[in-house]
Write a protein that holds these residues in place. Structure first.
Motif, mmCIF file in Angstrom:
data_model
loop_
_atom_site.group_PDB
_atom_site.id
_atom_site.type_symbol
_atom_site.label_atom_id
_atom_site.label_comp_id
_atom_site.label_asym_id
_atom_site.label_seq_id
_atom_site.Cartn_x
_atom_site.Cartn_y
_atom_site.Cartn_z
ATOM 1 N N ASP A 113 0.728 -0.833 0.136
ATOM 2 C CA ASP A 113 -0.119 0.423 -0.105
ATOM 3 C C ASP A 113 0.923 1.551 0.067
ATOM 4 O O ASP A 113 0.325 2.702 -0.308
ATOM 5 N N ARG A 114 1.889 0.837 1.270
ATOM 6 C CA ARG A 114 2.917 2.739 0.883
ATOM 7 C C ARG A 114 3.240 2.834 -0.540
ATOM 8 O O ARG A 114 4.190 3.658 -0.625
ATOM 9 N N ALA A 115 3.478 1.222 -1.216
ATOM 10 C CA ALA A 115 4.362 1.504 -2.865
ATOM 11 C C ALA A 115 3.327 2.042 -3.876
ATOM 12 O O ALA A 115 3.724 2.604 -3.992
ATOM 13 N N LEU A 116 1.850 1.250 -3.613
ATOM 14 C CA LEU A 116 1.018 2.703 -4.223
ATOM 15 C C LEU A 116 0.905 4.366 -4.264
ATOM 16 O O LEU A 116 0.574 5.012 -4.674
ATOM 17 N N SER A 117 1.513 4.447 -2.610
ATOM 18 C CA SER A 117 0.852 6.113 -2.433
ATOM 19 C C SER A 117 2.219 7.013 -2.941
ATOM 20 O O SER A 117 2.369 7.624 -3.536
ATOM 21 N N ALA A 119 4.167 5.459 -5.355
ATOM 22 C CA ALA A 119 4.169 5.583 -6.887
ATOM 23 C C ALA A 119 3.250 6.771 -7.431
ATOM 24 O O ALA A 119 3.429 7.376 -8.687
ATOM 25 N N ALA A 120 2.124 6.808 -6.427
ATOM 26 C CA ALA A 120 1.325 7.562 -7.410
ATOM 27 C C ALA A 120 1.770 9.702 -6.881
ATOM 28 O O ALA A 120 1.664 10.062 -7.677
ATOM 29 N N LEU A 121 2.851 9.688 -6.281
ATOM 30 C CA LEU A 121 3.219 10.730 -5.800
ATOM 31 C C LEU A 121 5.073 10.681 -7.103
ATOM 32 O O LEU A 121 5.767 11.573 -6.849
ATOM 33 N N GLY A 122 4.547 10.071 -7.906
ATOM 34 C CA GLY A 122 5.604 10.349 -8.412
ATOM 35 C C GLY A 122 7.280 9.006 -7.652
ATOM 36 O O GLY A 122 7.819 9.752 -8.876
ATOM 37 N N ASP A 123 7.542 8.219 -7.285
ATOM 38 C CA ASP A 123 8.796 8.543 -6.386
ATOM 39 C C ASP A 123 8.560 6.859 -6.472
ATOM 40 O O ASP A 123 8.642 5.668 -5.344
ATOM 41 N N TYR A 124 8.726 6.285 -7.721
ATOM 42 C CA TYR A 124 9.099 4.831 -8.185
ATOM 43 C C TYR A 124 10.348 4.471 -7.523
ATOM 44 O O TYR A 124 9.988 2.967 -7.306
ATOM 45 N N GLN A 125 10.935 5.031 -7.758
ATOM 46 C CA GLN A 125 12.185 4.713 -6.618
ATOM 47 C C GLN A 125 12.432 3.978 -5.442
ATOM 48 O O GLN A 125 12.890 2.916 -5.600
ATOM 49 N N ALA A 127 9.383 3.620 -4.767
ATOM 50 C CA ALA A 127 8.241 2.421 -4.004
ATOM 51 C C ALA A 127 8.868 1.525 -4.311
ATOM 52 O O ALA A 127 8.506 -0.443 -3.716
ATOM 53 N N ARG A 128 9.544 1.236 -5.319
ATOM 54 C CA ARG A 128 10.424 -0.511 -5.833
ATOM 55 C C ARG A 128 10.620 -0.626 -4.515
ATOM 56 O O ARG A 128 11.362 -2.236 -4.123
ATOM 57 N N VAL A 129 12.058 0.254 -3.640
ATOM 58 C CA VAL A 129 12.578 0.018 -2.425
ATOM 59 C C VAL A 129 11.625 -1.313 -2.075
ATOM 60 O O VAL A 129 11.604 -2.234 -0.506
ATOM 61 N N ASP A 130 10.412 -0.612 -1.287
ATOM 62 C CA ASP A 130 9.039 -1.400 -0.097
ATOM 63 C C ASP A 130 8.443 -2.230 -1.051
ATOM 64 O O ASP A 130 8.781 -3.628 -0.691
ATOM 65 N N LEU A 131 9.030 -2.856 -2.494
ATOM 66 C CA LEU A 131 8.392 -4.241 -3.330
ATOM 67 C C LEU A 131 9.400 -4.361 -3.294
ATOM 68 O O LEU A 131 9.056 -6.304 -3.377
ATOM 69 N N ASP A 132 11.224 -4.364 -2.797
ATOM 70 C CA ASP A 132 11.852 -5.250 -3.304
ATOM 71 C C ASP A 132 11.303 -5.872 -1.670
ATOM 72 O O ASP A 132 11.185 -7.169 -1.680
#
Length: 227
Positions: A113-117, A119-125, A127-132
């Motif tokens: 859920d934080r990765a989604l937020s 990504a919505a803020l445009g901070d894909y890097q 987001a990727r850390v959380d998904l890792d």
């Protein structure tokens, strides 16, 4: 979430008829329903798509939950965050998820859920850390793989993105978000025929989803370029 027969009845009504459920929850709350009644009312607002109002109401329940049912506070933080995401307020969603993750670190659903937020803020890097982290805990989380495929694509790693999308589809061949990512990647690589097949499949599998809307936009791009 709350062990109460009246609460379960309220939730059942809310799912069947959100407007009626909301009215019933409001009446119950006015006659001493407390936390269960207020929570049911907030969830009814989510069903009615009044996302900001719902998120605000859930947040207002946090002090009461901390006193009466502290084990529920993380779930309420997550619910409020998701409602803020639906209300297109990802910054507030992230703030609440930061608090939740301090309480229960390395919780896959909260990290997603934080990765989604992010990504919505445009901070894909970020987001990727959380998904890792999620995939380090559970490599079979197909939803995290599809999301990381998107994050990798957005951060200039198409090869890694395709690998994640393919891995997700090996786990679930009908996962709309993974099909969407593979379709976009194929389109960007110039393989329009394969891209179209993936994007059409997204619209067939999940016609009312956000993935289907995105798929439609890419199909339109292909059609414009073909003309």
């Amino acid at each position: 979430m709350l062990e109460d027969a009246a609460y379960e009845d309220c939730l059942a009504l809310m799912r069947k008829n959100p407007e009626e459920g909301f009215a019933q929850a409001q009446l119950w709350q006015a006659t001493g329903g407390g936390l269960p009644a207020a929570h049911c009312a907030a969830l009814a607002l989510v069903e009615m798509k009044h996302y900001a109002d719902a998120a605000d109401r859930i947040e207002q329940l946090l002090p009461l939950a901390e006193k009466q049912a502290p084990h529920l506070t993380v779930a309420l933080l997550d619910q409020a965050a998701n409602a803020w995401l639906l209300a297109e307020q990802p910054q507030r969603a992230k703030q609440l998820l930061d608090i939740a993750l301090k309480a229960v670190p390395d919780t896959p659903d909260l990290l997603i859920d934080r990765a989604l937020s992010l990504a919505a803020l445009g901070d894909y890097q970020a987001a990727r850390v959380d998904l890792d982290r999620v995939l380090g805990l559970d490599p079979t989380r197909e939803d995290a793989l599809a999301l990381r495929a998107s994050a990798r694509r957005q951060t200039g790693d198409p090869r890694g993105a395709l690998e994640d999308a393919e891995t997700a589809l090996a786990l679930n061949p009908r996962l709309p978000e993974a099909l969407l990512e593979r379709g976009i990647l194929r389109f960007e690589a110039g393989d329009k025929k394969a891209a179209r097949a993936d994007l059409i499949q997204v619209r067939l599998i999940a016609p009312d989803s956000a993935a289907a809307i995105s798929a439609g936009l890419y199909i339109e791009k292909m059609d414009v370029k073909s003309d």
